[in-house]
Scaffold this active site. Structure first.
Site, PDB file in Angstrom:
ATOM      1  N   LYS A   1       0.831  -1.213   0.000  1.00  0.00           N
ATOM      2  CA  LYS A   1       0.000   0.000   0.000  1.00  0.00           C
ATOM      3  C   LYS A   1       0.866   1.265   0.000  1.00  0.00           C
ATOM      4  O   LYS A   1       2.065   1.211   0.306  1.00  0.00           O
ATOM      5  CB  LYS A   1      -0.934  -0.039   1.216  1.00  0.00           C
ATOM      6  CG  LYS A   1      -1.965  -1.179   1.169  1.00  0.00           C
ATOM      7  CD  LYS A   1      -2.942  -1.071   2.341  1.00  0.00           C
ATOM      8  CE  LYS A   1      -3.987  -2.177   2.307  1.00  0.00           C
ATOM      9  NZ  LYS A   1      -4.982  -2.029   3.405  1.00  0.00           N
TER      10      LYS A   1
ATOM     11  N   TYR B   1     -12.405  -1.664  -3.495  1.00  0.00           N
ATOM     12  CA  TYR B   1     -12.911  -1.866  -2.130  1.00  0.00           C
ATOM     13  C   TYR B   1     -14.433  -1.745  -2.064  1.00  0.00           C
ATOM     14  O   TYR B   1     -14.978  -1.448  -0.992  1.00  0.00           O
ATOM     15  CB  TYR B   1     -12.257  -0.864  -1.175  1.00  0.00           C
ATOM     16  CG  TYR B   1     -10.906  -1.317  -0.639  1.00  0.00           C
ATOM     17  CD1 TYR B   1     -10.767  -2.508   0.078  1.00  0.00           C
ATOM     18  CD2 TYR B   1      -9.764  -0.543  -0.823  1.00  0.00           C
ATOM     19  CE1 TYR B   1      -9.538  -2.924   0.582  1.00  0.00           C
ATOM     20  CE2 TYR B   1      -8.522  -0.942  -0.316  1.00  0.00           C
ATOM     21  CZ  TYR B   1      -8.432  -2.137   0.388  1.00  0.00           C
ATOM     22  OH  TYR B   1      -7.213  -2.547   0.904  1.00  0.00           O
TER      23      TYR B   1
ATOM     24  N   HIS C   1      -2.205  -5.349   1.459  1.00  0.00           N
ATOM     25  CA  HIS C   1      -3.500  -5.978   1.231  1.00  0.00           C
ATOM     26  C   HIS C   1      -3.264  -7.433   0.846  1.00  0.00           C
ATOM     27  O   HIS C   1      -2.261  -7.750   0.213  1.00  0.00           O
ATOM     28  CB  HIS C   1      -4.247  -5.291   0.081  1.00  0.00           C
ATOM     29  CG  HIS C   1      -5.453  -6.063  -0.364  1.00  0.00           C
ATOM     30  ND1 HIS C   1      -6.663  -5.963   0.282  1.00  0.00           N
ATOM     31  CD2 HIS C   1      -5.608  -7.000  -1.341  1.00  0.00           C
ATOM     32  CE1 HIS C   1      -7.515  -6.798  -0.295  1.00  0.00           C
ATOM     33  NE2 HIS C   1      -6.908  -7.439  -1.270  1.00  0.00           N
TER      34      HIS C   1
HETATM   35  P1  IDP Z   1      -7.958  -6.627   5.670  1.00  0.00           P
HETATM   36  O1  IDP Z   1      -7.142  -5.704   4.814  1.00  0.00           O
HETATM   37  O2  IDP Z   1      -7.171  -7.162   6.836  1.00  0.00           O
HETATM   38  O3  IDP Z   1      -8.640  -7.717   4.871  1.00  0.00           O
HETATM   39  P2  IDP Z   1     -10.578  -5.346   5.844  1.00  0.00           P
HETATM   40  O4  IDP Z   1     -11.511  -5.498   6.996  1.00  0.00           O
HETATM   41  O5  IDP Z   1     -10.910  -6.068   4.574  1.00  0.00           O
HETATM   42  O6  IDP Z   1      -9.109  -5.752   6.355  1.00  0.00           O
HETATM   43  O7  IDP Z   1     -10.453  -3.796   5.556  1.00  0.00           O
HETATM   44  C1  IDP Z   1      -9.872  -3.328   4.361  1.00  0.00           C
HETATM   45  C2  IDP Z   1      -8.919  -2.197   4.713  1.00  0.00           C
HETATM   46  O8  IDP Z   1      -9.676  -1.108   5.233  1.00  0.00           O
HETATM   47  C3  IDP Z   1      -7.893  -2.507   5.811  1.00  0.00           C
HETATM   48  O9  IDP Z   1      -6.754  -3.202   5.354  1.00  0.00           O
HETATM   49  C4  IDP Z   1      -7.557  -1.124   6.306  1.00  0.00           C
HETATM   50  O10 IDP Z   1      -6.661  -0.445   5.415  1.00  0.00           O
HETATM   51  C5  IDP Z   1      -8.922  -0.431   6.242  1.00  0.00           C
HETATM   52  N1  IDP Z   1      -9.659  -0.552   7.511  1.00  0.00           N
HETATM   53  C6  IDP Z   1     -10.255  -1.656   8.037  1.00  0.00           C
HETATM   54  N2  IDP Z   1     -10.859  -1.392   9.212  1.00  0.00           N
HETATM   55  C7  IDP Z   1     -10.646  -0.084   9.438  1.00  0.00           C
HETATM   56  C8  IDP Z   1     -11.039   0.818  10.497  1.00  0.00           C
HETATM   57  O11 IDP Z   1     -11.686   0.438  11.482  1.00  0.00           O
HETATM   58  N3  IDP Z   1     -10.601   2.118  10.381  1.00  0.00           N
HETATM   59  C9  IDP Z   1      -9.877   2.572   9.320  1.00  0.00           C
HETATM   60  N4  IDP Z   1      -9.524   1.779   8.292  1.00  0.00           N
HETATM   61  C10 IDP Z   1      -9.882   0.468   8.356  1.00  0.00           C
HETATM   62 MG    MG Z   2     -10.065  -7.538   3.389  1.00  0.00          MG
END
Ligand code: IDP
Ligand code: MG
Length: 139
Positions: free
Chosen positions: A11, A51, A117
């Protein structure tokens, strides 16, 4: 166990901090093979499309601003059990909860700016690989 392909993104925070090499070194040490790579600077629209599953979340606007804020390195990785193993090497979404030695523990600054990611299931890997590499073999 089957050979799989999965999508990873180094990222914009990790690219800006100069950690491309560090993160690729960890992938290679874990026997992931890079089968495709693109350095991108996503538009806001492209980040929103990628996303889309998070569109209803409170962090969507901030996340897609962050993901379109600078260069990111998108790669397809191939390995035995790649989808699950990549998630293990990445560590928890929030670096505060990530296990020692994981990429997010080592290089992530916050729950949003969390360095990498990784696709979370075969269906998402298929969607995400096609999003950046249309027509590519999924295995
Ligand atoms: P992951 O990347 O571990 O799969 P996801 O829940 O799919 O996590 O969320 C996608 C991305 O969104 C995360 O990697 C992070 O960059 C961002 N994100 C997730 N939860 C939060 C939050 O509570 N606050 C701010 N950004 C978040
Ligand atoms: Mg995810």
């Amino acid at each position: 166990m089957a050979i799989e392909r999965t999508l990873t993104i180094i990222k914009p925070d990790a690219v800006a901090a100069g950690h491309i090499g560090d993160i690729i070194k960890l992938f290679e040490a874990q026997k992931f093979r890079i089968v495709a790579a693109r350095l991108v600077n996503l538009s806001k629209k492209e980040a929103e499309g990628f996303y889309a599953v998070h569109r209803s979340k409170g962090f969507f606007e901030s996340l897609t601003n962050f993901m379109s804020s600078g260069s990111a390195l998108v790669m397809v990785l191939e390995a035995e059990n790649a989808i699950k193993r990549l998630r293990e090497v990445m560590g928890a979404t929030n670096p505060a909860n990530a296990a020692p030695g994981t990429i997010r523990k080592l290089y992530a600054a916050s729950i949003e700016s969390n360095a990498v990611h990784g696709s979370d299931a075969p269906e998402t890997a298929a969607y995400e690989i096609s999003y950046f590499f249309p027509g590519m073999n999924l295995i």
